[in-house]
Design an enzyme around this catalytic site. Structure first.
Site, PDB file in Angstrom:
ATOM      1  N   TYR A  46      -1.118  -4.716  -3.664  1.00  0.00           N
ATOM      2  CA  TYR A  46      -0.706  -4.792  -2.366  1.00  0.00           C
ATOM      3  C   TYR A  46       1.098  -4.810  -2.411  1.00  0.00           C
ATOM      4  O   TYR A  46       1.671  -5.236  -3.527  1.00  0.00           O
ATOM      5  CB  TYR A  46      -0.760  -6.625  -2.223  1.00  0.00           C
ATOM      6  CG  TYR A  46      -1.724  -6.407  -1.017  1.00  0.00           C
ATOM      7  CD1 TYR A  46      -1.689  -5.949   0.092  1.00  0.00           C
ATOM      8  CD2 TYR A  46      -2.787  -7.305  -1.195  1.00  0.00           C
ATOM      9  CE1 TYR A  46      -2.546  -6.213   1.164  1.00  0.00           C
ATOM     10  CE2 TYR A  46      -3.646  -7.599  -0.260  1.00  0.00           C
ATOM     11  CZ  TYR A  46      -3.535  -7.119   0.950  1.00  0.00           C
ATOM     12  OH  TYR A  46      -4.395  -7.082   1.998  1.00  0.00           O
ATOM     13  N   GLU A  48       3.561  -5.006   0.320  1.00  0.00           N
ATOM     14  CA  GLU A  48       4.084  -5.306   1.656  1.00  0.00           C
ATOM     15  C   GLU A  48       5.586  -5.129   1.705  1.00  0.00           C
ATOM     16  O   GLU A  48       6.378  -5.665   0.601  1.00  0.00           O
ATOM     17  CB  GLU A  48       3.979  -6.655   2.372  1.00  0.00           C
ATOM     18  CG  GLU A  48       2.627  -6.642   3.193  1.00  0.00           C
ATOM     19  CD  GLU A  48       1.322  -7.318   2.440  1.00  0.00           C
ATOM     20  OE1 GLU A  48       1.559  -7.021   1.412  1.00  0.00           O
ATOM     21  OE2 GLU A  48       0.651  -7.676   3.313  1.00  0.00           O
ATOM     22  N   ASP A 193       5.015  15.373  18.139  1.00  0.00           N
ATOM     23  CA  ASP A 193       3.747  15.121  17.194  1.00  0.00           C
ATOM     24  C   ASP A 193       3.427  16.474  16.363  1.00  0.00           C
ATOM     25  O   ASP A 193       2.788  17.217  17.447  1.00  0.00           O
ATOM     26  CB  ASP A 193       2.695  14.469  18.213  1.00  0.00           C
ATOM     27  CG  ASP A 193       1.551  14.219  17.372  1.00  0.00           C
ATOM     28  OD1 ASP A 193       1.293  14.609  16.376  1.00  0.00           O
ATOM     29  OD2 ASP A 193       0.625  13.594  18.032  1.00  0.00           O
ATOM     30  N   THR A 220       0.056  13.413  10.846  1.00  0.00           N
ATOM     31  CA  THR A 220      -1.091  13.192   9.849  1.00  0.00           C
ATOM     32  C   THR A 220      -0.559  13.972   8.772  1.00  0.00           C
ATOM     33  O   THR A 220       0.217  15.084   8.765  1.00  0.00           O
ATOM     34  CB  THR A 220      -2.317  13.470  10.409  1.00  0.00           C
ATOM     35  OG1 THR A 220      -2.425  14.876  11.081  1.00  0.00           O
ATOM     36  CG2 THR A 220      -2.999  12.570  11.529  1.00  0.00           C
ATOM     37  N   LYS A 223      -4.129  17.726   7.820  1.00  0.00           N
ATOM     38  CA  LYS A 223      -4.425  18.856   8.420  1.00  0.00           C
ATOM     39  C   LYS A 223      -3.687  19.997   7.705  1.00  0.00           C
ATOM     40  O   LYS A 223      -4.212  20.173   6.737  1.00  0.00           O
ATOM     41  CB  LYS A 223      -4.112  18.709   9.719  1.00  0.00           C
ATOM     42  CG  LYS A 223      -4.796  17.510  10.596  1.00  0.00           C
ATOM     43  CD  LYS A 223      -4.368  17.507  12.176  1.00  0.00           C
ATOM     44  CE  LYS A 223      -4.965  16.374  13.015  1.00  0.00           C
ATOM     45  NZ  LYS A 223      -4.564  15.227  12.866  1.00  0.00           N
ATOM     46  N   ARG A 229      -6.146  11.749   3.746  1.00  0.00           N
ATOM     47  CA  ARG A 229      -6.115  11.430   5.233  1.00  0.00           C
ATOM     48  C   ARG A 229      -4.910  10.249   5.597  1.00  0.00           C
ATOM     49  O   ARG A 229      -5.024   9.120   4.721  1.00  0.00           O
ATOM     50  CB  ARG A 229      -7.437  10.685   5.305  1.00  0.00           C
ATOM     51  CG  ARG A 229      -7.977  10.603   6.854  1.00  0.00           C
ATOM     52  CD  ARG A 229      -9.220  10.727   6.770  1.00  0.00           C
ATOM     53  NE  ARG A 229      -9.789  11.869   6.731  1.00  0.00           N
ATOM     54  CZ  ARG A 229      -9.678  13.019   7.814  1.00  0.00           C
ATOM     55  NH1 ARG A 229      -9.445  12.553   8.881  1.00  0.00           N
ATOM     56  NH2 ARG A 229      -9.983  14.181   7.563  1.00  0.00           N
TER      57      ARG A 229
HETATM   58  N1  DSN Z   1      -8.723  14.466  15.461  1.00  0.00           N
HETATM   59  C1  DSN Z   1      -7.774  15.186  15.493  1.00  0.00           C
HETATM   60  C2  DSN Z   1      -7.973  16.566  15.893  1.00  0.00           C
HETATM   61  O1  DSN Z   1      -8.964  16.759  15.357  1.00  0.00           O
HETATM   62  O2  DSN Z   1      -7.038  17.218  16.273  1.00  0.00           O
HETATM   63  C3  DSN Z   1      -6.486  14.458  15.980  1.00  0.00           C
HETATM   64  O3  DSN Z   1      -6.624  13.082  16.029  1.00  0.00           O
END
Ligand code: DSN
Length: 425
Positions: A46, A48, A193, A220, A223, A229
């Site tokens: 943990y 925080e 984003d 994120t 990707k 993730r």
């Molecule tokens: N689920 C993601 C995507 O496939 O673009 C975005 O949240």
């Protein structure tokens, strides 16, 4: 103790990934080093707070690993500040909204069916309940060009406090300079984003919004960036003490964001994931990653050309990035959900997707979305794209012919199995 039930499921999922071709443009395969960090004992801790400013003891290693992730992220994206704690993309966006806005304030985001994401104000989401979303969109479905004149007109009228550039299903590049000029004219914070394209920005093949005057970016990490993730927030401004309050100024965005992520929105950060983020940012700074990113774009262009030759109608007639959206309804006379299921049957995984101003509902939309980040990681090149398009075309035309689908499935399995998973070595 071996939990045989879960072990079997993990083995089955690995087999599925090995024997198929992953075309969902938001997915990828991580390296063995990243898997190792995610499965490490950092999961037991943990933490925080932030490095050097924690509410629990025993932070001798967590402080170093989080600071490493922060420093690597800043260097990769030329940001003044990085918060690497958001658990995923949706809370990262939520954190930025709450760092800067009050309930009822206006955010300008991309029209959802033109490519905007759920967290950009889909009715029913928490952000759409709290904030007022106004829209920009594409002017011409054949080119995908954004209607910047209309965007400016709406922004002047509605005075958004945040202008959000970003998408989850838009195959072209945005003109960040035009966003910045509209944002500056109306006094909005410029937020991007970049979840889908973060890796391509880090790899230097797509533009970085921070170079055009944007103040904040969310992404994120799993990707095109090819990490674990999770998510992070990158910003420009003065880095302050996240335990102390600061005035609400654009300059103070880094501290406002830190305070909103913790304690505003989340509790303990996931330190095993933060360790894996640090590894991913190191991998993304290597010369091989630039080569990978160039190949993702080349493969996407080759795949979109091959699909159009086979008669697929692609939204905007091609792609400038890693993804494409195909209008299955007008190309084949059935909807995208049928295409998704048919292609699953032969080992090609993609997802149904709305097309701009889709007359069909989101669960049975007109289109599918696909892309090349994962197959490029597997090692496929331009020379393989015509074959992928051929399998897609054949399977969709033979969608009720089980024998033909079975034949194609065997070919896909033999082909895919000849490309290793990055976690093999
Ligand atoms: N689920 C993601 C995507 O496939 O673009 C975005 O949240």
């Amino acid at each position: 103790m071996d939990d045989k039930t879960v072990s079997k499921l993990i083995a089955a999922e690995e087999k599925r990934q090995r024997e198929g071709l992953e075309l969902i443009p938001s997915e990828n395969y991580v390296s063995r080093e990243i898997l190792k960090a995610m499965g490490s004992v950092f999961t037991n801790k943990y933490s925080e707070g932030y490095p050097g400013k924690r509410y629990y003891g025993g932070q001798v290693n967590t402080d170093v690993v989080e600071q490493l992730a922060i420093d690597r992220a800043k260097a990769l994206f030329k940001a003044d500040h990085a918060n690497v704690q958001p658990h995923s993309g949706a809370p990262a966006n939520e954190a930025v909204y709450h760092a800067w806005l009050e309930p009822g304030d206006t955010i300008m985001g991309m029209e959802l069916s033109h490519g905007g994401h759920l967290t950009h104000g889909r009715p029913g989401t928490i952000s759409a309940k709290l904030f007022n979303f106004v829209r920009y969109g594409i002017k011409d479905i054949e080119t995908g060009e954004i209607d910047y004149d209309l965007m400016r007109e709406i922004a002047l009228k509605t005075k958004p406090k945040v202008i959000l550039a970003g998408f989850s299903s838009y195959p072209r590049e945005l003109d960040y300079g035009k966003f910045a000029s509209i944002g500056n004219e109306v006094g909005a914070v410029l937020m991007a984003d970049i979840a889908h394209i973060a890796g391509l920005i880090a790899g230097g093949v797509l533009a970085n919004p921070l170079d055009f005057g944007f103040q904040v970016m969310t992404t994120t990490t799993h990707k095109t960036l090819r990490g674990p993730r999770g998510a992070m927030i990158l910003s420009k401004g003065k880095v302050g003490n996240p335990l102390q309050g600061v005035d609400k100024t654009v300059e103070n965005l880094p501290t406002l964001i830190d305070r909103t992520v913790f304690p505003g929105l989340q509790g303990g950060p996931h330190m095993h994931i933060i360790a894996a983020k640090a590894v991913a940012f190191h991998e993304a700074s290597q010369p091989e990653f630039k080569v990978y990113c160039k190949q993702v774009l080349k493969n996407a262009k080759a795949l979109s050309d091959a699909l159009m030759k086979k008669g697929f109608k692609l939204i905007t007639n091609g792609t400038d990035n890693h993804m494409m959206v195909a209008d299955i309804q007008s190309s084949f006379g059935f909807d995208g959900s049928i295409a998704e299921k048919t292609l699953d049957r032969i080992g090609l995984t993609l997802n149904k997707n709305v097309i701009p101003d889709d007359p069909l509902p989101p669960y049975k939309p007109s289109g599918v979305r696909l892309g090349t980040p994962a197959i490029t990681t597997r090692g496929l090149g331009v020379e393989h794209m015509a074959q992928v398009a051929e399998w897609m075309n054949k399977a969709l035309r033979a969608r009720n012919d089980e024998t033909e689908l079975g034949k194609i499935a065997k070919q896909v399995k033999a082909f895919a199995s000849s490309f290793p998973l990055p976690s093999d070595s």
